[in-house]
Design a protein around this motif. Structure first.
Motif, PDB file in Angstrom:
ATOM      1  N   MET A 624      25.584  58.108  71.804  1.00 16.13           N
ATOM      2  CA  MET A 624      24.537  59.013  72.269  1.00 16.13           C
ATOM      3  C   MET A 624      23.264  58.912  71.436  1.00 16.13           C
ATOM      4  N   LYS A 625      22.157  59.191  72.116  1.00 14.62           N
ATOM      5  CA  LYS A 625      20.862  59.126  71.451  1.00 14.62           C
ATOM      6  C   LYS A 625      20.097  60.428  71.645  1.00 14.62           C
ATOM      7  N   VAL A 626      19.247  60.733  70.696  1.00 17.53           N
ATOM      8  CA  VAL A 626      18.275  61.811  70.845  1.00 17.53           C
ATOM      9  C   VAL A 626      16.935  61.143  71.131  1.00 17.53           C
ATOM     10  N   VAL A 627      16.146  61.725  72.022  1.00 13.89           N
ATOM     11  CA  VAL A 627      14.817  61.166  72.279  1.00 13.89           C
ATOM     12  C   VAL A 627      13.764  62.073  71.651  1.00 13.89           C
ATOM     13  N   LEU A 628      12.974  61.487  70.782  1.00 13.88           N
ATOM     14  CA  LEU A 628      11.909  62.248  70.129  1.00 13.88           C
ATOM     15  C   LEU A 628      10.592  61.862  70.784  1.00 13.88           C
ATOM     16  N   ILE A 629       9.676  62.800  70.795  1.00 10.16           N
ATOM     17  CA  ILE A 629       8.367  62.479  71.357  1.00 10.16           C
ATOM     18  C   ILE A 629       7.290  62.900  70.358  1.00 10.16           C
ATOM     19  N   GLN A 630       6.323  62.005  70.236  1.00  6.41           N
ATOM     20  CA  GLN A 630       5.226  62.243  69.291  1.00  6.41           C
ATOM     21  C   GLN A 630       4.311  63.298  69.898  1.00  6.41           C
ATOM     22  N   GLU A 631       4.042  64.331  69.139  1.00  7.73           N
ATOM     23  CA  GLU A 631       3.122  65.350  69.656  1.00  7.73           C
ATOM     24  C   GLU A 631       1.720  64.770  69.715  1.00  7.73           C
ATOM     25  N   LYS A 632       0.972  65.244  70.727  1.00  9.02           N
ATOM     26  CA  LYS A 632      -0.425  64.802  70.811  1.00  9.02           C
ATOM     27  C   LYS A 632      -1.206  65.468  69.697  1.00  9.02           C
ATOM     28  N   THR A 633      -1.981  64.670  69.041  1.00  4.12           N
ATOM     29  CA  THR A 633      -2.740  65.271  67.939  1.00  4.12           C
ATOM     30  C   THR A 633      -4.212  65.311  68.271  1.00  4.12           C
TER      31      THR A 633
END
Lengths: 633, 684
Positions: A624-633
């Motif tokens: 299993m994987k977790v998906v991370l997303i970069q916040e818009k800065t």
């Protein structure tokens, strides 16, 4: 002149018989015996004629068709030693139609010392004939005779190995009326035909048309699957010692007498023992001090001489050379304990990871290849050939199996302890710190106990630090990484090892634009799923249980949020084992906990798919994987 | 060809003006400080260290040249439990069927052994073998015959081992012996480096002016000291000048093995000896190596077990009787060669031995056994080619396990295998008929991939490059991605070169799962696959096609309205084959590798593409390797093309980080994900 004719009579029938043998043609083999076969045993006849407890004659005849070039039986190897003599050997090769290719000439019989690869000296020797022929299939035929002056055991009737089928097989045991034998048939239903005539008893076994048996993974070991008949003589004599296999008590008595009176220590040694144990107060402390002394001062070297490796070297030999084989070291330890008034018994055992052979309580056949020491008062078991093992730890080499204790009152059938599943533990506690590029710094601390620590202990004791560092990527299975540091230690007092490391894995998480994919179990995933099979024949056997406990903390890089998370908990429960997984998140830390427990079990053949599915399910959850997303800065 | 850039020493030494370091090491005299020594500082983790390894080689003009090797070795043991008995082993050669302990015939060598150098006439006389274990307190135990035992290495070569009584931490082991040998050609390689570190190693050799060896330095270490001086040999009025040479190596690190190499025997520091010529006064000069011309002559004209095997009709009468009838309908040279190759490959068994020479004096005798060594089988092919007037040339080589070759040295001992180069209707084809049923005509057994070989042809002998075929693996898939995350579709795979050989073999072994299927199942444990259908399974000279349909239930992961998956489902490079951080030996790859994936994925209705992996083109310098990766969108489908190529077969240790980095990037790229998003009302 008389002698000359006798000789002729013995020699003639054999030479005359080596002509074309159309009955050996491969076309005569039943199709069901060819199925999956590498070898077909066409004829296998053994006659063992016991004249007295110490003397016997063996006649063997085999006809074997080899179907493939990687099949076994491309040679004839007959072992002999100071108690046995090979009197006559003849052999011939036939092509697939049974036409004689050639007879084996006298010059082709070679004679070797039986170097077994681990003994430093041995008095066993071999007669060897190369029976290879390049055009397959072909048939070999051989006969030989052996005479015994000194009997240790009767040769067994082993009908077939894996990938081998049998046309006709038979065993005839002839005993003088004054002798008696017990027998046991394994993995086959066959009864002997027993006759009594001319002052002799004759037992005849026979079997025919046995199809191929194929090896399977996760199955009971070969010895518990393949058919055989074993014999336990009521009386046998070797080198002037007479023993009996009537029951374990009497066989143990024979072993006791064989080795009695060989434990004389020097005065200096006695003084040394006194000095070593002076400080110790309890029996267990004394045992441990002396065990440590053996480990530090004596080396294990295999020496196989004399009575088939059953009689030990005396204590003086060990004291002088500071080495010995398993018997010598075990008996030396026993003598040292005796010196301070602690009773200990050598325990005969069949050693090996796979628990290959097991003697049974109601049939006295010594299926043993090793000896360890039991101290009943302290309930201690000592492996005297290991320089690295903690005291009272037997491990995968000799755990959980039958043993024969050799006591002054004869043999006592017993069992070595089983290591509880929970004691075979691998516990990993790791922190994985990620940066926004997906690079991870991993620190992992493992505690290993029971069977799980054996590999790490061996590594620590036998490999240099430099080598461990260099080959680290073969020790821990991680994606391409840089090793920062590691620690490895094992306890001399308990079956426990500790292993910790820090590594940097450049592409731990894989990137896709603003997303970062983070696998949750890279450190300890299930690997090696059992192969798919069409038809399972034998029971599924998992020989040992173990537990894995993992706790991984993921520290996420700043400026990322979790876009997708798998199910927060998962549980698999089966009689093969249990799996539990739990994920939690607190701010930028994800904690992953996983427990896998594998049970030792023997289950019917049809459950193989369930075992495979259990492993598959675990492997799937481990991916299993977790998906991370970069916040818009 | 950097591999062959060894240092060649043909006695053109500078006379070194170094005062030779005097090292007194005598059997039975171990100084107290060596008994007391607790660690060896240059390698404090070593379980043992060779304190001194001293060899002396001298020659005598009598009996037409003979040599004496005196060897003394002293080893300090720190940790007896981690100590390998093999570290104090002597490799020996003994005549068949004799008990070596009771025989005076043994050759003592360490390291690589060239069994071919020995003849049955050689006499070896091992004298004064003595060995002892000395405990740190000075207690000395001399080994008796009962403490010495042997282990078979191969053929006639045995290892003489010692049981080491009373071995304790801190013990010193010493042994010495003297060997007299009658055959100058049997002088074996001498090694200064072994699997434990060495403090001091020395070889002294006194070469008479009537004797010449080619001495080839091995390994990448320079000697600490090298001297040569002129001395005079005198024996009751008979005398000649000698060159006394000393090689000293100090603090030599332990030799450690590694993967992706040919054989470890190529790497230790040492000297190889190849006998060149003997020119005793008032006798004719005997050339042992001299020229390639002599070697060719020996093979093609004089020797029994090479050219004569296929040149003399009587030698192969039986073989010819078996094959010739099969050739009646064959028209072209290629058809004929194919029939001959198939016959030998399928009907004769290879005995797993490589050799340059046949095992008997006629092919008939070998044919009767239906079994032979590599020369027997390939020269059988040569015999029938000769009969059919198809032109061919034998090529000698050294297999990967046997070690490197020396293009400047005309020695037969460097080779251990013979193959054929054949002209078939104007096309050059290599033949290696060593009984591998899956190896097509024109391909060499994997072990034979030595990169170069030596062509045995009168006046036209030369080194030739042996370029192996690429092992190619092409994976073509047409998948539908379902809304529930399942991938299903059709897979085609095309394999050629050594990959096809491997796959055909695995297919014959197990009918359940093919190599391609196994690899898929490793990545996706619950993949469901139909049975594979094949094209060209039996036609081993063609590319192998296979085809099956499959369903991959958990190819994707979804969360909310987002779905993620990696488009590369099949590869041999998900993990970097080069995991070690550093490497001390060159990488030696047997054949070029090519892996290609072409995958089309039809997206489910109602999803749109959110993120695609970037395309990549990665190369290694000088066309050594190349990786191409590209995902594109076409209407409602995605197309992935991934291509991995490795063409260079030999990399120096300095190039290792670059090769490792190349495969690191590939492994990372192959895991990259595609992101899909559900089209919601607001998107529209």
């Amino acid at each position: 002149m008389k002698y000359f004719f006798q000789l002729l009579l013995i020699v003639l029938p054999l030479i005359a018989s080596a002509t074309n043998k159309p009955q050996y043609a491969v076309s005569n083999i039943l199709p069901e015996l060819l199925e999956n076969a590498e070898v077909v045993i066409r004829e296998d006849f053994t006659t063992f004629n016991v004249l007295t407890p110490a003397t016997a004659e063996l006649k063997a005849r085999m006809v074997i068709t080899r179907l493939r070039d990687d099949a076994s039986y491309d040679d004839l190897t007959i072992g002999y030693d100071m108690h046995t003599k090979v009197n006559r050997i003849s052999a011939a090769i036939y092509d697939k139609n049974g036409a004689l290719v050639r007879k084996i000439g006298k010059k082709e019989i070679q004679d070797y010392s039986a170097v077994d690869g681990f003994s430093i000296y041995t008095d066993s020797r071999l007669k060897y004939i190369d029976l290879s022929y390049g055009e397959y299939p072909y048939t070999i035929e051989y006969e030989y005779e052996k005479s015994y002056k000194g009997i240790q055991s009767y040769p067994g009737w082993y009908l077939q190995g894996f990938d081998t089928s049998v046309e006709k097989s038979g065993y005839v045991l002839t005993l003088a009326n004054s002798l008696d034998v017990k027998y046991e048939v394994f993995n086959l239903s066959v009864e002997p035909e027993i006759q009594s005539a001319g002052g002799k008893k004759v037992y005849r076994w026979s079997a025919e048309n046995l199809p191929v048996i194929e090896a399977e993974s996760y199955s009971p070991s070969a010895m518990n699957i393949l058919p055989k008949v074993l014999f336990a003589p009521e009386k046998f004599t070797i080198d002037g010692y007479t023993g009996s296999m009537t029951d374990w008590e009497s066989f143990g008595k024979f072993m006791y007498e064989l080795n009695d009176g060989r434990g004389e220590l020097s005065a200096a040694m006695k003084a040394e023992i006194k000095k070593l144990t002076a400080e110790a107060t309890t029996d267990t402390e004394k045992i441990e001090v002396l065990y440590r002394y053996i480990q530090d001062n004596m080396r294990y070297v295999s020496v196989q001489l004399g009575i088939g490796g059953w009689q030990t070297f005396d204590a003086a030999y060990v004291e002088k050379n500071k080495f010995g084989d398993c018997k010598a070291l075990t008996y030396f330890m026993r003598t040292m304990l005796e010196e301070i008034g602690i009773t200990a018994y050598p325990a005969l055992v069949y050693a090996g990871r796979d628990k290959e052979r097991a003697a049974t309580e109601d049939f006295t056949f010594p299926l043993f290849n090793h000896v360890i020491l039991n101290v009943p008062s302290a309930d201690y078991w000592l492996e005297c050939t290991s320089a690295d093992s903690p005291p009272n730890y037997l491990g995968t080499f000799t755990d959980d199996r039958p043993v024969l204790l050799v006591t002054e009152n004869g043999g006592v059938f017993s069992q070595t302890p089983t290591i509880p599943i929970e004691d075979n533990l691998q516990k990993n506690v790791a922190t994985i710190t990620l940066d926004e590029k997906g690079t991870a710094t991993v620190t992992n601390q493992s505690i290993l106990t029971g069977t799980q620590q054996e590999y790490y202990r061996g590594l620590e004791k036998n490999q240099s630090r430099e080598d461990i560092k260099k080959y680290f990527s073969r020790i821990v299975d991680l994606p391409s990484f840089t090793l920062k540091d590691y620690e490895l230690s094992s306890s001399m007092d308990a079956p426990q090892a500790e292993f910790s490391y820090e590594v940097e894995i450049p592409r731990y998480g894989s990137k896709a634009g603003k997303r970062l994919f983070l696998p949750l179990n890279v450190i300890n995933p299930m690997s090696g799923i059992p192969d798919k099979v069409k038809e399972r024949k034998f029971p599924v056997q998992i020989k040992r249980g173990y537990v894995e406990q993992d706790e991984f903390q993921y520290i996420l890089p700043d400026g990322t949020t979790v876009e997708s998370m798998p199910e927060k908990t998962a549980t698999i429960t089966s009689d093969f084992g249990t799996y539990e997984m739990e994920i939690s998140q607190e701010k930028n830390v994800i904690t992953y906990r996983r427990t896998l427990k594998i049970n030792p079990i023997t289950a019917p053949a049809e459950r193989y798919t369930d075992w495979r599915n259990f492993c598959k399910e675990v492997a799937k959850l481990d991916k299993m994987k977790v998906v991370l997303i970069q916040e818009k800065t | 060809m950097t591999k062959l850039s060894y240092l060649l020493l043909l006695f053109c030494f500078y006379i070194a003006n170094l005062s030779a370091q005097e090292t007194e090491m005598t059997y039975g005299e171990i100084p107290a400080e060596e008994l007391a020594m607790e660690t060896y500082y240059p390698d404090s983790t070593a379980a043992a260290v060779v304190l001194g390894n001293i060899g002396k080689i001298e020659f005598s003009p009598f009996i037409f040249g003979s040599y004496t090797l005196s060897h003394y070795c002293r080893i300090k043991v720190f940790d007896p439990s981690a100590f390998d008995l093999k570290d104090v082993a002597i490799r020996a050669l003994k005549p068949d069927n004799s008990d070596w302990r009771n025989s005076q015939s043994a050759v003592v060598v360490t390291g690589r052994v060239d069994a071919d150098r020995f003849t049955e006439m050689d006499i070896f006389d091992l004298q004064n073998l003595q060995a002892a274990v000395v405990a740190p307190d000075g207690t000395r135990i001399e080994l008796s015959e009962a403490d010495m035992f042997e282990e078979k290495v191969f053929g006639k070569v045995y290892t003489q081992m010692f049981a080491l009584p009373n071995l304790q931490p801190g013990s010193v082991i010493e042994y010495s012996y003297r060997l007299n040998a009658t055959n100058l050609a049997t002088l074996q390689n001498w090694y200064f480096q072994t699997s434990i570190p060495t403090r001091y190693s020395e070889l002294e050799i006194k070469l008479p002016n009537w004797l010449e060896y080619a001495m080839i330095m091995q390994g990448d270490m320079e000697p600490t000291q090298k001297t040569e001086e002129r001395v005079q040999y005198n024996y009751s009025g008979y005398g000649y000048p000698e060159s006394k040479q000393r090689y000293i190596y100090t603090d030599v690190p332990a030799l450690k093995s590694d993967s992706y190499i040919t054989t470890m025997d190529d790497y230790p520091a040492g000297i190889e000896f190849h006998l060149l010529r003997v020119k005793l006064p008032r006798r004719i000069v005997v050339e042992y190596m001299g020229k390639w011309d002599d070697l060719v002559n020996k093979l093609l004209k004089q020797g029994d077990r090479f050219a004569k095997l296929y040149q003399k009709k009587n030698s192969y009468r039986l073989l010819s009787a078996a094959i010739t009838p099969l050739l009646t309908n064959a028209k072209t040279e290629r058809e004929k060669a194919q029939i001959i190759y198939d016959y030998v490959n399928q009907n004769m068994e290879w005995d797993n031995n490589y050799n340059v020479f046949g095992s008997d004096v006629t092919l008939n005798k070998i044919y009767k056994r239906r079994k032979g060594n590599s020369a027997d089988l390939n020269l059988m092919v040569a015999a029938i080619l000769q009969q059919e007037q198809i032109s061919f040339t034998p090529i000698l080589l050294s297999t990967r396990q046997h070690g490197k070759m020396y293009p400047l040295h005309p020695t037969i001992a460097q080779f251990n295998h013979v193959i054929l180069q054949v002209e078939l209707d104007g096309e050059t084809v290599l033949i290696d008929a060593t009984g591998d049923e899956f190896l097509p005509l024109g391909m060499l057994r994997m072990e034979s991939l030595s990169k170069i070989g030596w062509r045995v042809k009168l006046k036209e002998y030369t080194w030739v490059a042996l370029n192996p075929a690429t092992a190619a693996d092409i994976f073509i898939a047409d998948f539908n991605l379902m809304e529930n995350g399942i991938l299903n579709g059709k897979v085609q795979s095309i394999q050629s070169g050594y990959n096809a050989v491997k796959k055909r073999r695995s297919q014959a072994d197990s009918l359940m799962e093919t190599l391609v299927q196994k690899r898929l199942a490793k990545q996706f444990p619950d993949v469901k696959m139909d049975e594979t259908t094949y094209k060209n399974l039996a036609a081993i000279d063609k590319e192998l096609y296979s085809e099956f349909t499959c369903e991959i239930p958990v190819a994707t992961q979804s969360m909310g309205d987002v779905m993620y998956f990696s488009p590369v489902v099949y590869s041999d490079f998900f993990e970097n084959p080069f995991k070690l951080e550093q490497r001390s030996y060159p990488i030696d790859v047997p054949y070029p590798i090519q892996e290609q994936s072409v995958i089309t994925i039809n997206l489910p209705e109602g999803y749109q593409l959110e993120e695609l992996p970037e395309k990549v083109l990665l190369t290694l310098p000088e066309g050594a390797g190349k990786f191409q990766y590209m995902v594109t969108q076409e209407n409602n489908s995605i197309k992935l093309v991934s291509k991995i190529k490795l063409d260079q077969l030999y990399f120096l240790p300095e190039e290792y980080p670059r090769v490792k980095g190349f495969f690191d990037l590939i492994a990372a790229k192959l895991k990259e994900q595609i992101v899909l998003k559900k089209i919601t009302a607001s998107n529209n």
